[in-house]
Design a protein around this motif. Structure first.
Motif, PDB file in Angstrom:
ATOM      1  N   ASP A  63      45.385  28.578  34.909  1.00  0.00           N
ATOM      2  CA  ASP A  63      45.280  29.216  36.221  1.00  0.00           C
ATOM      3  C   ASP A  63      46.306  30.314  36.435  1.00  0.00           C
ATOM      4  O   ASP A  63      46.233  31.079  37.376  1.00  0.00           O
ATOM      5  N   GLY A  64      47.298  30.416  35.545  1.00  0.00           N
ATOM      6  CA  GLY A  64      48.245  31.516  35.622  1.00  0.00           C
ATOM      7  C   GLY A  64      49.589  31.107  36.189  1.00  0.00           C
ATOM      8  O   GLY A  64      49.682  30.610  37.291  1.00  0.00           O
ATOM      9  N   THR A  65      50.614  31.325  35.372  1.00  0.00           N
ATOM     10  CA  THR A  65      51.987  31.123  35.824  1.00  0.00           C
ATOM     11  C   THR A  65      52.833  32.219  35.224  1.00  0.00           C
ATOM     12  O   THR A  65      52.409  32.922  34.304  1.00  0.00           O
ATOM     13  N   SER A  66      54.061  32.372  35.726  1.00  0.00           N
ATOM     14  CA  SER A  66      54.971  33.358  35.146  1.00  0.00           C
ATOM     15  C   SER A  66      55.251  33.050  33.690  1.00  0.00           C
ATOM     16  O   SER A  66      55.457  33.940  32.877  1.00  0.00           O
ATOM     17  N   LYS A  67      55.254  31.730  33.374  1.00  0.00           N
ATOM     18  CA  LYS A  67      55.553  31.341  31.991  1.00  0.00           C
ATOM     19  C   LYS A  67      54.456  31.817  31.042  1.00  0.00           C
ATOM     20  O   LYS A  67      54.725  32.409  30.008  1.00  0.00           O
ATOM     21  N   THR A  68      53.196  31.544  31.386  1.00  0.00           N
ATOM     22  CA  THR A  68      52.116  31.945  30.479  1.00  0.00           C
ATOM     23  C   THR A  68      52.025  33.460  30.370  1.00  0.00           C
ATOM     24  O   THR A  68      51.765  33.996  29.289  1.00  0.00           O
ATOM     25  N   ALA A  69      52.212  34.186  31.462  1.00  0.00           N
ATOM     26  CA  ALA A  69      52.158  35.650  31.411  1.00  0.00           C
ATOM     27  C   ALA A  69      53.237  36.192  30.486  1.00  0.00           C
ATOM     28  O   ALA A  69      52.993  37.082  29.655  1.00  0.00           O
ATOM     29  N   ALA A  70      54.444  35.648  30.601  1.00  0.00           N
ATOM     30  CA  ALA A  70      55.547  36.113  29.764  1.00  0.00           C
ATOM     31  C   ALA A  70      55.319  35.760  28.304  1.00  0.00           C
ATOM     32  O   ALA A  70      55.565  36.566  27.402  1.00  0.00           O
ATOM     33  N   LEU A  71      54.843  34.528  28.050  1.00  0.00           N
ATOM     34  CA  LEU A  71      54.622  34.087  26.665  1.00  0.00           C
ATOM     35  C   LEU A  71      53.549  34.930  25.982  1.00  0.00           C
ATOM     36  O   LEU A  71      53.688  35.325  24.823  1.00  0.00           O
ATOM     37  N   TYR A  72      52.450  35.212  26.681  1.00  0.00           N
ATOM     38  CA  TYR A  72      51.386  36.024  26.091  1.00  0.00           C
ATOM     39  C   TYR A  72      51.868  37.446  25.805  1.00  0.00           C
ATOM     40  O   TYR A  72      51.556  38.030  24.767  1.00  0.00           O
ATOM     41  N   SER A  99      48.906  37.210  34.417  1.00  0.00           N
ATOM     42  CA  SER A  99      49.822  37.770  35.420  1.00  0.00           C
ATOM     43  C   SER A  99      49.092  38.203  36.687  1.00  0.00           C
ATOM     44  O   SER A  99      49.639  38.136  37.793  1.00  0.00           O
ATOM     45  N   SER A 100      47.834  38.662  36.536  1.00  0.00           N
ATOM     46  CA  SER A 100      47.090  39.121  37.711  1.00  0.00           C
ATOM     47  C   SER A 100      46.765  37.971  38.656  1.00  0.00           C
ATOM     48  O   SER A 100      46.644  38.170  39.873  1.00  0.00           O
ATOM     49  N   LYS A 101      46.638  36.753  38.104  1.00  0.00           N
ATOM     50  CA  LYS A 101      46.286  35.606  38.947  1.00  0.00           C
ATOM     51  C   LYS A 101      47.421  35.191  39.864  1.00  0.00           C
ATOM     52  O   LYS A 101      47.204  34.559  40.896  1.00  0.00           O
ATOM     53  N   ILE A 102      48.645  35.525  39.460  1.00  0.00           N
ATOM     54  CA  ILE A 102      49.805  35.145  40.281  1.00  0.00           C
ATOM     55  C   ILE A 102      50.575  36.366  40.771  1.00  0.00           C
ATOM     56  O   ILE A 102      51.666  36.239  41.312  1.00  0.00           O
ATOM     57  N   ASN A 103      50.012  37.547  40.508  1.00  0.00           N
ATOM     58  CA  ASN A 103      50.647  38.798  40.928  1.00  0.00           C
ATOM     59  C   ASN A 103      52.046  38.957  40.339  1.00  0.00           C
ATOM     60  O   ASN A 103      52.991  39.346  41.027  1.00  0.00           O
ATOM     61  N   ASP A 104      52.172  38.626  39.030  1.00  0.00           N
ATOM     62  CA  ASP A 104      53.442  38.824  38.326  1.00  0.00           C
ATOM     63  C   ASP A 104      53.479  40.274  37.848  1.00  0.00           C
ATOM     64  O   ASP A 104      52.930  40.628  36.814  1.00  0.00           O
ATOM     65  N   ARG A 105      54.135  41.122  38.614  1.00  0.00           N
ATOM     66  CA  ARG A 105      54.072  42.557  38.375  1.00  0.00           C
ATOM     67  C   ARG A 105      54.817  42.959  37.098  1.00  0.00           C
ATOM     68  O   ARG A 105      54.376  43.851  36.359  1.00  0.00           O
ATOM     69  N   THR A 106      55.944  42.308  36.806  1.00  0.00           N
ATOM     70  CA  THR A 106      56.759  42.710  35.652  1.00  0.00           C
ATOM     71  C   THR A 106      56.033  42.464  34.337  1.00  0.00           C
ATOM     72  O   THR A 106      55.867  43.375  33.519  1.00  0.00           O
ATOM     73  N   TRP A 107      55.584  41.207  34.139  1.00  0.00           N
ATOM     74  CA  TRP A 107      54.913  40.904  32.872  1.00  0.00           C
ATOM     75  C   TRP A 107      53.516  41.519  32.804  1.00  0.00           C
ATOM     76  O   TRP A 107      53.023  41.840  31.719  1.00  0.00           O
ATOM     77  N   GLY A 108      52.882  41.693  33.959  1.00  0.00           N
ATOM     78  CA  GLY A 108      51.588  42.368  33.964  1.00  0.00           C
ATOM     79  C   GLY A 108      51.717  43.810  33.500  1.00  0.00           C
ATOM     80  O   GLY A 108      50.911  44.305  32.704  1.00  0.00           O
ATOM     81  N   ALA A 109      52.756  44.506  33.968  1.00  0.00           N
ATOM     82  CA  ALA A 109      52.989  45.894  33.557  1.00  0.00           C
ATOM     83  C   ALA A 109      53.296  45.974  32.069  1.00  0.00           C
ATOM     84  O   ALA A 109      52.782  46.842  31.347  1.00  0.00           O
ATOM     85  N   SER A 110      54.130  45.036  31.572  1.00  0.00           N
ATOM     86  CA  SER A 110      54.477  45.043  30.148  1.00  0.00           C
ATOM     87  C   SER A 110      53.243  44.809  29.282  1.00  0.00           C
ATOM     88  O   SER A 110      53.062  45.463  28.246  1.00  0.00           O
ATOM     89  N   SER A 111      52.369  43.880  29.697  1.00  0.00           N
ATOM     90  CA  SER A 111      51.148  43.604  28.925  1.00  0.00           C
ATOM     91  C   SER A 111      50.205  44.803  28.938  1.00  0.00           C
ATOM     92  O   SER A 111      49.545  45.096  27.941  1.00  0.00           O
ATOM     93  N   LEU A 112      50.120  45.500  30.071  1.00  0.00           N
ATOM     94  CA  LEU A 112      49.272  46.695  30.141  1.00  0.00           C
ATOM     95  C   LEU A 112      49.778  47.780  29.195  1.00  0.00           C
ATOM     96  O   LEU A 112      48.981  48.471  28.542  1.00  0.00           O
TER      97      LEU A 112
END
Length: 655
Positions: A63-72, A99-112
């Motif tokens: 479902d999305g957490t800061s941990k999974t966004a950062a790990l991916y 990251s989009s599911k939890i609005n994690d802007r930092t890791w979402g930007a890095s993944s993009l």
């Protein structure tokens, strides 16, 4: 007592899970990053995959957490360093989703940013700039802007739009200078050098950025960017002809890269070493050595780099007579080109296979491949054309210039038609020559002997006349016409309706720079233009200075008064001798003497190389060509050489 211990164990286990969930992720990321920076890529990847499994699933993010966004996002970075582009792209996409599911802007930007880099590697350019714009919108901090600008620079470089690439990289450089991060500065400086290497003819400019990059690193503990930059410096030295410095840098890069897990970097260094061997004239060793980078890129499924290696190795195989191996490599390259829809490399592959077909006598297939090569050349022309139109449409609108542009368009079309006619004539000439050769070969040896001299004279004379005509037409016609068209476009004002001139600009603008560069290149390759401009002595001086560091050139005191035909033939003879010295002689000094007296010209060419045994029949055609040219001018040529005492060649002919 046992029940108490069991209860305590359950409580401690629950507490450890809670602590892990709250605080361990930063430790995991830091540990994985240290392993990555230390070159332990597989260990870093396994650690990240293990913790991703603990969070949910490798196949689908939860479902999305800061941990999974950062790990991916971190996993994508490690897979990218390993060279597994498709795996990296998948990880970055999951990082974006999570990251989009939890609005994690930092890791979402890095993944993009990472996803944009992978899309550029695969040639999927459509959404690269959109992803980078979203990244900047999510995270406008200086660190993320640096990463996004670097990715944009790579994108524009892949599109061959070097000015835009440099603009993006200089933005990244300004931001990196503000945060004083030497590692990021080294990466950006090396990237700028790479762009300049691609389009700036002055290699010293690129070398300056490479040196500045390596000055920020540690030569005793080289990082991947330090190794890559050292290899890039070696490639620059090869372009300038300084093979000694090129070899020194490549030896260091090879020694360092052997101890890393960066497979793409290893393939890059080994591929450069293969090119160096070819520059030394050892084509067999170069071709064999290139098998390893090809194997690595096949393993990584890096099709873009693989097609570059296949093209280089196929040419080497052709040069050493391994035509069947070359044909297989070209076939694989053509298949990859179709998969990637890469019209640029398809043009190269079909053109080289046409050369191979001609060399093996399959003229029908050669003609078919030549037609395909021309078709893909037109396609690349159209791609560049459309790209240039988009740029010009943003800047220029000029209603009052409609008539002028229409006239220039007609001139450009006429030039394109002339080039097509010339190409067709060359193809027909090749086929006709082949037919004539077969017919003549079937006749008696006595008649062949009688006609040999006349036939050779006619072939060489026709070649030289054709080359002169093409060179003059391109130099005095095409360059000026297209240059004038370019000036007319630049003079367009910004006050007119774009609808009326849009089509004319779309047709005229795209080929200007490309056509001018191509025309000049063909002009200099086909004809030694310096002969026509400054005479034979000046052309020979330029030839010697361009090819040797240590040489002596004794010029005739009163100048030379040779016909244009003889001047060109003498130049071709010296050019062949220079090529032989560079490829085979291993000489450190060359001497050229020209004496003109009593109505005769005497030319002496000496080197202090390893020499050769004149009694052993040569496998090449170089010496035969020298003698043929001398006989055509009613002259004579003598060759004196011995192992290992160098070579002396003397040409005598009437002025």
């Amino acid at each position: 007592m046992m029940k108490v211990r069991l209860v305590l164990a359950i409580i401690l286990s629950a507490l450890s899970v809670l602590v892990y969930a709250q605080s361990s992720i930063s430790d995991v990321l830091e540990a994985a990053k240290r392993l990555q920076q230390g070159g332990k890529l597989q260990a870093s990847r396994e650690m990240l995959e293990k913790h991703i499994r603990a969070e949910g699933s490798l196949s689908e993010p939860n479902d999305g957490t800061s941990k999974t966004a950062a790990l991916y996002s971190m996993l994508g970075s490690v897979c990218e360093d390993q060279g597994y582009i498709s795996l990296a792209a998948v990880a970055y996409r999951k990082g974006v989703t999570s990251s989009s599911k939890i609005n994690d802007r930092t890791w979402g930007a890095s993944s993009l940013n990472g996803l944009a880099r992978m899309q550029t590697n695969y040639g999927s350019y459509d959404s690269v700039l959109l992803n980078l714009a979203l990244s900047r919108e999510l995270d406008s901090t200086r660190g993320n802007l640096i990463e996004a600008d670097q990715a944009e620079g790579r994108y524009w470089q892949a599109q061959n739009q070097y000015d835009k690439a440099l603009e993006a990289l200089h933005r990244a450089l300004d931001n990196a200078s503000a945060i004083h991060d030497d590692n990021i500065l080294a990466i950006i400086l090396s990237s700028i050098g790479s762009v300049l290497f691609s389009h700036n003819p002055d290699m010293n400019v690129a070398l300056d950025f490479y040196r500045r990059s390596n000055d920020l690193g540690d030569s005793l503990k080289p990082s991947p960017i330090y190794i890559r930059t050292t290899c890039r410096m070696a490639n620059s030295y090869m372009v300038t002809g300084d093979l000694k410095l090129a070899e020194q840098n490549l030896r260091r890069a090879r020694r360092w890269v052997e101890s890393t897990e960066y497979l793409p970097l290893k393939a890059y260094v080994l591929s450069s070493w293969s090119i160096l061997l070819a520059e030394h004239g050892d084509y067999k060793a170069a071709a064999d050595f290139a098998d390893e980078p090809i194997r690595i890129n096949r393993q990584l499924d890096d099709k873009r780099q693989l097609q570059k290696d296949l093209l280089n190795v196929a040419e080497l195989r052709m040069m050493i007579g391994q035509n069947e191996e070359a044909r297989k490599l070209l076939g694989e390259g053509i298949s990859i080109g179709h998969d990637l829809h890469d019209v640029v490399f398809l043009k190269y592959f079909y053109n080289m296979r046409a050369r191979l077909d001609t060399a093996t006598g399959d003229y029908r297939l050669a003609y078919s491949d030549m037609v395909k090569a021309v078709a893909y050349k037109d396609s690349t022309f159209s791609v560049d054309h459309l790209r240039a139109v988009n740029e010009i449409r943003e800047k220029y609108e000029a209603e009052q210039k409609e008539k002028i542009i229409a006239e220039k368009e007609l001139q450009i079309e006429e030039q394109k038609y002339q080039r097509a006619v010339m190409l067709g004539a060359l193809v027909i000439a090749v086929l006709a020559s082949a037919v004539v050769f077969i017919v003549l070969k079937s006749r008696s040896s006595s008649r062949l002997q009688n006609e040999k001299q006349l036939r050779l004279q006619a072939v060489v004379r026709t070649q030289e006349e054709t080359q002169q005509r093409i060179a003059r037409d391109l130099h005095d016609g095409l360059v000026q016409v297209l240059g004038a068209a370019q000036l007319s476009l630049e003079s367009v004002s910004d006050t007119t309706d774009p609808l009326k001139l849009h089509q004319q600009i779309r047709t005229a603008s795209g080929i200007l720079d490309d056509a001018v560069m191509e025309a000049r290149s063909i002009s200099h390759q086909v004809l030694p233009y310096s002969i026509l401009k400054g005479g034979l002595v000046e052309a020979l001086e330029e030839l010697m200075s361009r090819n040797f560091d240590e040489y002596e050139f004794q010029k005739p005191a009163g100048g030379l008064n040779l016909s244009e035909s003889k001047s060109i033939n003498v130049f071709r003879i010296v050019q062949e001798l220079v090529n032989n010295v560079r490829k085979h002689a291993e000489a450190s000094f060359v001497r050229l003497v020209i004496v003109s007296e009593s109505g005769k010209l005497k030319l002496i060419f000496e080197d202090n190389g390893k020499g050769f045994d004149p009694q052993i029949p040569s496998q090449g055609v170089g010496l035969s060509n020298l003698k043929t040219r001398a006989e055509m001018m009613n002259g004579s040529i003598t060759i004196s050489s011995a192992l290992p005492k160098g070579t002396r060649i003397e040409l005598t002919l009437g002025i």
